[in-house]
Design an enzyme around this catalytic site. Structure first.
Site, PDB file in Angstrom:
ATOM      1  N   LYS A  71      17.321   4.543   5.062  1.00 13.58           N
ATOM      2  CA  LYS A  71      17.703   4.851   3.684  1.00 13.58           C
ATOM      3  C   LYS A  71      18.974   5.692   3.665  1.00 13.58           C
ATOM      4  O   LYS A  71      19.654   5.849   4.670  1.00 13.58           O
ATOM      5  CB  LYS A  71      16.554   5.549   2.964  1.00 13.58           C
ATOM      6  CG  LYS A  71      15.283   4.694   2.876  1.00 13.58           C
ATOM      7  CD  LYS A  71      15.491   3.362   2.179  1.00 13.58           C
ATOM      8  CE  LYS A  71      15.717   3.511   0.697  1.00 13.58           C
ATOM      9  NZ  LYS A  71      15.819   2.179   0.016  1.00 13.58           N
ATOM     10  N   HIS A  89      23.004  -0.218   0.266  1.00 11.77           N
ATOM     11  CA  HIS A  89      22.918  -0.472  -1.186  1.00 11.77           C
ATOM     12  C   HIS A  89      24.229  -0.103  -1.882  1.00 11.77           C
ATOM     13  O   HIS A  89      24.251   0.674  -2.832  1.00 11.77           O
ATOM     14  CB  HIS A  89      21.738   0.293  -1.799  1.00 11.77           C
ATOM     15  CG  HIS A  89      20.406  -0.061  -1.209  1.00 11.77           C
ATOM     16  ND1 HIS A  89      19.891  -1.336  -1.251  1.00 11.77           N
ATOM     17  CD2 HIS A  89      19.498   0.690  -0.536  1.00 11.77           C
ATOM     18  CE1 HIS A  89      18.714  -1.357  -0.653  1.00 11.77           C
ATOM     19  NE2 HIS A  89      18.457  -0.161  -0.198  1.00 11.77           N
ATOM     20  N   GLN A  94      25.912  -0.646  -7.303  1.00  6.47           N
ATOM     21  CA  GLN A  94      24.880   0.350  -7.537  1.00  6.47           C
ATOM     22  C   GLN A  94      25.493   1.733  -7.749  1.00  6.47           C
ATOM     23  O   GLN A  94      26.659   1.981  -7.450  1.00  6.47           O
ATOM     24  CB  GLN A  94      23.897   0.411  -6.350  1.00  6.47           C
ATOM     25  CG  GLN A  94      23.079  -0.852  -6.146  1.00  6.47           C
ATOM     26  CD  GLN A  94      23.647  -1.761  -5.089  1.00  6.47           C
ATOM     27  OE1 GLN A  94      24.877  -1.839  -4.941  1.00  6.47           O
ATOM     28  NE2 GLN A  94      22.790  -2.454  -4.361  1.00  6.47           N
ATOM     29  N   ARG A 124      17.666 -13.414   5.749  1.00  4.44           N
ATOM     30  CA  ARG A 124      17.571 -12.101   6.377  1.00  4.44           C
ATOM     31  C   ARG A 124      16.876 -12.199   7.726  1.00  4.44           C
ATOM     32  O   ARG A 124      15.863 -12.890   7.874  1.00  4.44           O
ATOM     33  CB  ARG A 124      16.816 -11.142   5.466  1.00  4.44           C
ATOM     34  CG  ARG A 124      17.494 -10.859   4.140  1.00  4.44           C
ATOM     35  CD  ARG A 124      18.328  -9.614   4.178  1.00  4.44           C
ATOM     36  NE  ARG A 124      17.501  -8.443   4.297  1.00  4.44           N
ATOM     37  CZ  ARG A 124      16.977  -7.784   3.271  1.00  4.44           C
ATOM     38  NH1 ARG A 124      17.178  -8.204   2.037  1.00  4.44           N
ATOM     39  NH2 ARG A 124      16.255  -6.704   3.472  1.00  4.44           N
ATOM     40  N   PHE A 128      11.957  -5.674   5.475  1.00  2.92           N
ATOM     41  CA  PHE A 128      10.669  -5.086   5.120  1.00  2.92           C
ATOM     42  C   PHE A 128      10.001  -5.866   3.992  1.00  2.92           C
ATOM     43  O   PHE A 128       9.050  -5.392   3.391  1.00  2.92           O
ATOM     44  CB  PHE A 128      10.865  -3.639   4.653  1.00  2.92           C
ATOM     45  CG  PHE A 128      11.151  -2.668   5.758  1.00  2.92           C
ATOM     46  CD1 PHE A 128      10.120  -2.121   6.497  1.00  2.92           C
ATOM     47  CD2 PHE A 128      12.450  -2.292   6.042  1.00  2.92           C
ATOM     48  CE1 PHE A 128      10.374  -1.206   7.511  1.00  2.92           C
ATOM     49  CE2 PHE A 128      12.718  -1.377   7.049  1.00  2.92           C
ATOM     50  CZ  PHE A 128      11.673  -0.836   7.789  1.00  2.92           C
ATOM     51  N   GLY A 182       9.336 -16.354  -1.057  1.00  9.06           N
ATOM     52  CA  GLY A 182      10.073 -15.487  -0.145  1.00  9.06           C
ATOM     53  C   GLY A 182       9.155 -14.510   0.573  1.00  9.06           C
ATOM     54  O   GLY A 182       7.948 -14.452   0.328  1.00  9.06           O
ATOM     55  N   ARG A 183       9.747 -13.716   1.459  1.00  8.89           N
ATOM     56  CA  ARG A 183       8.947 -12.739   2.212  1.00  8.89           C
ATOM     57  C   ARG A 183       8.223 -11.775   1.285  1.00  8.89           C
ATOM     58  O   ARG A 183       7.023 -11.537   1.417  1.00  8.89           O
ATOM     59  CB  ARG A 183       9.844 -11.925   3.152  1.00  8.89           C
ATOM     60  CG  ARG A 183      10.413 -12.663   4.338  1.00  8.89           C
ATOM     61  CD  ARG A 183      10.952 -11.643   5.329  1.00  8.89           C
ATOM     62  NE  ARG A 183      11.938 -12.217   6.215  1.00  8.89           N
ATOM     63  CZ  ARG A 183      12.295 -11.674   7.375  1.00  8.89           C
ATOM     64  NH1 ARG A 183      11.738 -10.540   7.755  1.00  8.89           N
ATOM     65  NH2 ARG A 183      13.213 -12.236   8.138  1.00  8.89           N
ATOM     66  N   ILE A 292      10.115   1.231  -7.508  1.00  5.52           N
ATOM     67  CA  ILE A 292      10.328   2.193  -6.427  1.00  5.52           C
ATOM     68  C   ILE A 292      11.119   1.502  -5.324  1.00  5.52           C
ATOM     69  O   ILE A 292      10.752   0.412  -4.874  1.00  5.52           O
ATOM     70  CB  ILE A 292       8.982   2.708  -5.890  1.00  5.52           C
ATOM     71  CG1 ILE A 292       8.235   3.455  -7.004  1.00  5.52           C
ATOM     72  CG2 ILE A 292       9.175   3.601  -4.678  1.00  5.52           C
ATOM     73  CD1 ILE A 292       6.804   3.826  -6.653  1.00  5.52           C
ATOM     74  N   LEU A 295       9.328   1.009  -1.306  1.00  5.60           N
ATOM     75  CA  LEU A 295       7.917   0.639  -1.355  1.00  5.60           C
ATOM     76  C   LEU A 295       7.255   0.509   0.020  1.00  5.60           C
ATOM     77  O   LEU A 295       6.104   0.922   0.184  1.00  5.60           O
ATOM     78  CB  LEU A 295       7.764  -0.679  -2.127  1.00  5.60           C
ATOM     79  CG  LEU A 295       7.826  -0.601  -3.644  1.00  5.60           C
ATOM     80  CD1 LEU A 295       7.968  -1.999  -4.235  1.00  5.60           C
ATOM     81  CD2 LEU A 295       6.580   0.085  -4.196  1.00  5.60           C
TER      82      LEU A 295
END
Length: 342
Positions: A71, A89, A94, A124, A128, A182-183, A292, A295
């Site tokens: 992050k 990000h 953003q 990808r 996650f 998708g995943r 969030i 997650l």
């Protein structure tokens, strides 16, 4: 591998077992101490890693080092000179994206954004997604049943699944997952199934000709669609005021808040672990959103193991300049060039 500065971020980009694999292949790996990482630092030391104090990458790492994380970076230093590997990000407009890119530009560093670590078809390679979808759908169900308490705390999957088990004689819920193939979508569907909810699985065909009445007729919406180009919003503010609306909980796993690619522009800020839910409407019935942006940290051990298994073989190729990492580098340079052009 740096310590994560976000207070509730317990995940690790590499597990101790996969760190050992890298070292066995000749990689020199230093792991910062961390008071919150799900895997204790002594396990990394036992795997052969060098151990350093929290935050020491700033001053101790040579400029050519790769600094691995997940992050956001701390606000300092203002000049970033290393090669950072994490989820930046910063390429979709953003909040604070321009500020971050300016820091790299000022220090001569590079961002190899893990979101853009993809194969030739754009898929990808390390993500996650499954656990993001699982956690997002689980929180939406728990909130709809009145069982979600704040602040949130990390769990093991078995603990979360126990909370998700459908109560005998409870209300029969309906849910729609957008991006179900998708995943993240598959993870969301798995969580809903554990909760005893049979999801409607929507994908590109359903979103191209969106049936808003059908969407609003569900109790729960879980959005897992990520897009690299603007699309028509899945919900509008008029939809929220529709007297026929049954929808009462939105779980936005994608969480592109603040971007022009946000597919749910009925809210404009993310939620967090302390306040996971924001109310959007009271009438004609309550409507809440959970958005969030970390997650998978709700299930830090399971999500870290899955991600690390994807990532560690790719890290070996950093020494060789593989096509996958070259795509990351091109994405960074495009973003910096676009900023300069603007």
């Amino acid at each position: 591998m740096r310590h994560e500065t976000r207070r509730n971020e317990q995940r690790a980009a590499l597990t101790p077992a996969d760190a050992r694999r890298l070292i066995e292949h000749g990689v020199r790996l230093t792991v910062e101490e961390s008071t919150q990482r799900v895997f204790p630092v002594h396990e990394y030391a036992a795997a052969g890693c060098e151990i350093a104090p929290q935050g020491s990458w700033v001053s101790l790492c040579p400029a050519e080092s790769h600094v691995l994380g997940l992050k956001e970076l701390p606000d300092e230093p203002s000049r970033l000179r290393h090669r950072h590997v994490y989820f930046g990000h910063a390429y979709k407009g953003q909040a604070r994206a321009r500020t971050l890119l300016r820091r790299f530009e000022a220090g001569g560093g590079l961002l190899l954004d893990l979101e853009y670590l993809v194969d030739a078809d754009g898929h990808r390679l390390a993500a996650f997604g499954h656990w993001a979808g699982y956690a997002g759908a689980a929180l939406a169900v728990l909130h709809r049943r009145g069982l979600l308490t704040a602040p949130l705390a990390s769990l093991r999957q078995c603990e979360l699944d126990e909370r998700l088990r459908p109560p005998s004689g409870g209300e029969r819920l309906t849910a729609v997952v957008i991006g179900a193939h998708g995943r993240s979508g598959r993870g969301a569907c798995d969580a809903l199934t554990t909760a005893g909810v049979a999801p409607s699985r929507w994908n590109s065909a359903e979103t191209r000709a969106l049936d808003r009445d059908a969407l609003l007729a569900h109790d729960i919406l879980v959005n897992t669609i990520g897009t690299d180009h603007p699309v028509a919003p899945f919900l509008t503010k008029d939809d929220l005021d529709d007297p026929r609306r049954r929808l009462s909980v939105i779980g936005d796993v994608t969480c592109d808040v603040g971007s022009h690619l946000h597919t749910l522009p009925v809210f404009d800020r993310a939620t967090d672990w302390d306040r996971p839910v924001e109310r959007l409407r009271t009438h004609p019935r309550p409507l809440d959103v959970i958005a969030i942006d970390n997650l998978p940290s709700l299930l830090p051990a399971e999500s870290s193991r899955a991600f690390s298994a994807d990532l560690w073989p790719l890290l070996l190729a950093l020494r060789e300049g593989s096509p996958e990492w070259e795509r990351c580098l091109r994405a960074f340079r495009r973003a910096v060039g676009s900023m300069e052009g603007g």
